[in-house]
Write a protein that holds these residues in place. Structure first.
Motif, PDB file in Angstrom:
ATOM      1  N   GLY A  36      19.689   2.293 -51.020  1.00 40.87           N
ATOM      2  CA  GLY A  36      20.846   2.235 -50.138  1.00 40.87           C
ATOM      3  C   GLY A  36      20.555   2.777 -48.755  1.00 40.87           C
ATOM      4  O   GLY A  36      19.477   3.287 -48.467  1.00 40.87           O
ATOM      5  N   SER A  37      21.532   2.660 -47.893  1.00 48.71           N
ATOM      6  CA  SER A  37      21.469   3.230 -46.551  1.00 48.71           C
ATOM      7  C   SER A  37      22.862   3.748 -46.217  1.00 48.71           C
ATOM      8  O   SER A  37      23.842   3.003 -46.293  1.00 48.71           O
ATOM      9  CB  SER A  37      21.040   2.175 -45.526  1.00 48.71           C
ATOM     10  OG  SER A  37      21.039   2.710 -44.225  1.00 48.71           O
ATOM     11  N   TRP A  73      15.910  -9.002 -47.354  1.00 45.38           N
ATOM     12  CA  TRP A  73      15.746  -9.803 -48.551  1.00 45.38           C
ATOM     13  C   TRP A  73      14.854  -9.192 -49.645  1.00 45.38           C
ATOM     14  O   TRP A  73      15.115  -9.406 -50.832  1.00 45.38           O
ATOM     15  CB  TRP A  73      15.263 -11.210 -48.186  1.00 45.38           C
ATOM     16  CG  TRP A  73      13.955 -11.233 -47.443  1.00 45.38           C
ATOM     17  CD1 TRP A  73      13.781 -11.223 -46.095  1.00 45.38           C
ATOM     18  CD2 TRP A  73      12.651 -11.278 -48.015  1.00 45.38           C
ATOM     19  NE1 TRP A  73      12.453 -11.239 -45.782  1.00 45.38           N
ATOM     20  CE2 TRP A  73      11.728 -11.282 -46.942  1.00 45.38           C
ATOM     21  CE3 TRP A  73      12.167 -11.314 -49.326  1.00 45.38           C
ATOM     22  CZ2 TRP A  73      10.352 -11.306 -47.141  1.00 45.38           C
ATOM     23  CZ3 TRP A  73      10.792 -11.346 -49.532  1.00 45.38           C
ATOM     24  CH2 TRP A  73       9.905 -11.343 -48.438  1.00 45.38           C
ATOM     25  N   PRO A  74      13.805  -8.428 -49.346  1.00 50.19           N
ATOM     26  CA  PRO A  74      12.990  -7.903 -50.460  1.00 50.19           C
ATOM     27  C   PRO A  74      13.726  -6.928 -51.361  1.00 50.19           C
ATOM     28  O   PRO A  74      13.302  -6.666 -52.483  1.00 50.19           O
ATOM     29  CB  PRO A  74      11.826  -7.201 -49.741  1.00 50.19           C
ATOM     30  CG  PRO A  74      11.736  -7.859 -48.422  1.00 50.19           C
ATOM     31  CD  PRO A  74      13.165  -8.126 -48.049  1.00 50.19           C
ATOM     32  N   TYR A  75      14.846  -6.361 -50.879  1.00 50.68           N
ATOM     33  CA  TYR A  75      15.573  -5.406 -51.693  1.00 50.68           C
ATOM     34  C   TYR A  75      16.548  -6.070 -52.662  1.00 50.68           C
ATOM     35  O   TYR A  75      17.133  -5.404 -53.525  1.00 50.68           O
ATOM     36  CB  TYR A  75      16.376  -4.442 -50.806  1.00 50.68           C
ATOM     37  CG  TYR A  75      15.554  -3.645 -49.830  1.00 50.68           C
ATOM     38  CD1 TYR A  75      14.203  -3.389 -50.063  1.00 50.68           C
ATOM     39  CD2 TYR A  75      16.120  -3.136 -48.671  1.00 50.68           C
ATOM     40  CE1 TYR A  75      13.447  -2.656 -49.174  1.00 50.68           C
ATOM     41  CE2 TYR A  75      15.369  -2.384 -47.764  1.00 50.68           C
ATOM     42  CZ  TYR A  75      14.033  -2.150 -48.024  1.00 50.68           C
ATOM     43  OH  TYR A  75      13.287  -1.411 -47.135  1.00 50.68           O
ATOM     44  N   ALA A 172       5.598   0.036 -40.662  1.00 48.81           N
ATOM     45  CA  ALA A 172       6.458   0.820 -41.557  1.00 48.81           C
ATOM     46  C   ALA A 172       6.958   2.035 -40.782  1.00 48.81           C
ATOM     47  O   ALA A 172       6.230   2.603 -39.969  1.00 48.81           O
ATOM     48  CB  ALA A 172       5.717   1.275 -42.805  1.00 48.81           C
ATOM     49  N   ARG A 173       8.206   2.387 -41.037  1.00 49.26           N
ATOM     50  CA  ARG A 173       8.719   3.642 -40.495  1.00 49.26           C
ATOM     51  C   ARG A 173       8.682   4.670 -41.612  1.00 49.26           C
ATOM     52  O   ARG A 173       9.257   4.459 -42.680  1.00 49.26           O
ATOM     53  CB  ARG A 173      10.148   3.472 -39.985  1.00 49.26           C
ATOM     54  CG  ARG A 173      10.635   4.653 -39.119  1.00 49.26           C
ATOM     55  CD  ARG A 173      12.128   4.584 -38.892  1.00 49.26           C
ATOM     56  NE  ARG A 173      12.873   5.017 -40.074  1.00 49.26           N
ATOM     57  CZ  ARG A 173      14.182   4.802 -40.254  1.00 49.26           C
ATOM     58  NH1 ARG A 173      14.879   4.160 -39.336  1.00 49.26           N
ATOM     59  NH2 ARG A 173      14.787   5.232 -41.346  1.00 49.26           N
ATOM     60  N   TYR A 191      12.645  -1.839 -42.306  1.00 49.93           N
ATOM     61  CA  TYR A 191      13.767  -2.353 -41.519  1.00 49.93           C
ATOM     62  C   TYR A 191      14.554  -1.195 -40.896  1.00 49.93           C
ATOM     63  O   TYR A 191      15.648  -0.873 -41.356  1.00 49.93           O
ATOM     64  CB  TYR A 191      14.717  -3.169 -42.396  1.00 49.93           C
ATOM     65  CG  TYR A 191      14.049  -4.243 -43.213  1.00 49.93           C
ATOM     66  CD1 TYR A 191      13.713  -5.471 -42.639  1.00 49.93           C
ATOM     67  CD2 TYR A 191      13.763  -4.041 -44.564  1.00 49.93           C
ATOM     68  CE1 TYR A 191      13.108  -6.460 -43.393  1.00 49.93           C
ATOM     69  CE2 TYR A 191      13.152  -5.016 -45.326  1.00 49.93           C
ATOM     70  CZ  TYR A 191      12.828  -6.222 -44.733  1.00 49.93           C
ATOM     71  OH  TYR A 191      12.222  -7.202 -45.479  1.00 49.93           O
ATOM     72  N   PRO A 192      14.019  -0.554 -39.873  1.00 46.14           N
ATOM     73  CA  PRO A 192      14.759   0.561 -39.275  1.00 46.14           C
ATOM     74  C   PRO A 192      16.150   0.135 -38.810  1.00 46.14           C
ATOM     75  O   PRO A 192      16.284  -0.808 -38.022  1.00 46.14           O
ATOM     76  CB  PRO A 192      13.881   0.968 -38.081  1.00 46.14           C
ATOM     77  CG  PRO A 192      12.511   0.515 -38.461  1.00 46.14           C
ATOM     78  CD  PRO A 192      12.709  -0.763 -39.235  1.00 46.14           C
ATOM     79  N   TRP A 193      17.159   0.816 -39.344  1.00 44.41           N
ATOM     80  CA  TRP A 193      18.550   0.554 -38.973  1.00 44.41           C
ATOM     81  C   TRP A 193      18.896  -0.938 -39.109  1.00 44.41           C
ATOM     82  O   TRP A 193      19.713  -1.464 -38.371  1.00 44.41           O
ATOM     83  CB  TRP A 193      18.835   1.044 -37.557  1.00 44.41           C
ATOM     84  CG  TRP A 193      18.616   2.508 -37.404  1.00 44.41           C
ATOM     85  CD1 TRP A 193      19.424   3.517 -37.876  1.00 44.41           C
ATOM     86  CD2 TRP A 193      17.503   3.150 -36.768  1.00 44.41           C
ATOM     87  NE1 TRP A 193      18.867   4.746 -37.563  1.00 44.41           N
ATOM     88  CE2 TRP A 193      17.701   4.554 -36.882  1.00 44.41           C
ATOM     89  CE3 TRP A 193      16.364   2.682 -36.104  1.00 44.41           C
ATOM     90  CZ2 TRP A 193      16.800   5.475 -36.365  1.00 44.41           C
ATOM     91  CZ3 TRP A 193      15.463   3.607 -35.600  1.00 44.41           C
ATOM     92  CH2 TRP A 193      15.688   4.986 -35.732  1.00 44.41           C
TER      93      TRP A 193
END
Length: 217
Positions: A36-37, A73-75, A172-173, A191-193
């Motif tokens: 999640g985010s 999409w990968p998630y 990658a972050r 995917y930052p933010w």
């Protein structure tokens, strides 16, 4: 990667919201979705929590993840787990919050660090630094660019860790915390933010994008 020592202590994992049992947890913790985010519950006093309300809240969190509002999409096929970890605290900061160091890496090379300080308060700030801790004149999230964040004493260690964790990816972050001289792992994201963060000047988008090597074949 041999970096087990930076993992935050794991208290429990629940497969679904209905499995949540607060009596199994300590007085302080962080509860969050594994994929999640913004789906976090920070508990500083368990006696003030309502278990049914927590369960209902995580049901709504899981709906948001399955809706994939960030188009990541990968998630989509990742089954959400509810993870409970030790609450990191730093008494020297507002609300005992810990500084969050988001390190932008390209093929294992750290390039920029976004330091988020005094989170969850009206003093929260986002400042951009290069790897030598020179402030970059870029504003995001209404940052107060005239302020400074002190250089963390273990910056070199964090950069080495970020390099190791990101070496297998074009980008990658790597998110790390530093608490009283100890590095703690936050997350790895591609995917930052969700790509929605706005920078001023807008040209900083191109600065970041130019470092992204899209390999073919």
């Amino acid at each position: 990667k041999g970096l087990e020592h930076i993992l935050v202590e794991l208290y429990d994992v629940f497969d679904s919201p209905k499995d949540i049992k607060l009596d199994r947890l300590p007085e302080k913790f962080v509860m969050k979705l594994s994929n999640g985010s913004g789906t976090n519950i920070i508990c500083r006093d368990k006696s003030k929590l309502n278990e049914k309300k927590i369960i209902d809240e995580f049901k709504s969190f899981i709906f948001k993840v399955k809706a994939n509002l960030g188009r990541e999409w990968p998630y989509m096929k990742s089954e959400p787990k509810i993870v409970v970890e030790r609450l990191l605290e730093d008494e020297s900061h507002v609300n005992n919050a810990v500084n969050d160091y988001k390190i932008f890496c390209y093929e294992g090379k750290p390039e920029y660090v976004i330091c988020i300080s005094d989170r969850y308060s009206d003093r929260c700030n986002h400042l951009v630094y290069d790897t030598q801790w020179n402030k970059v004149q870029v504003v995001s999230e209404d940052a107060r660019i005239d302020e400074d964040a002190p250089k963390p004493e273990n910056l070199d260690e964090m950069l080495q860790i970020a390099a190791k964790l990101s070496e297998d990816f074009p980008f990658a972050r790597i998110d790390l915390y530093s608490v009283k001289g100890k590095v703690n792992f936050g997350e790895i994201t591609f995917y930052p933010w969700s790509g929605y963060m706005e920078f001023e000047p807008a040209e900083f988008d191109f600065v970041l994008g130019e470092k992204f090597n899209i390999r073919r074949g």
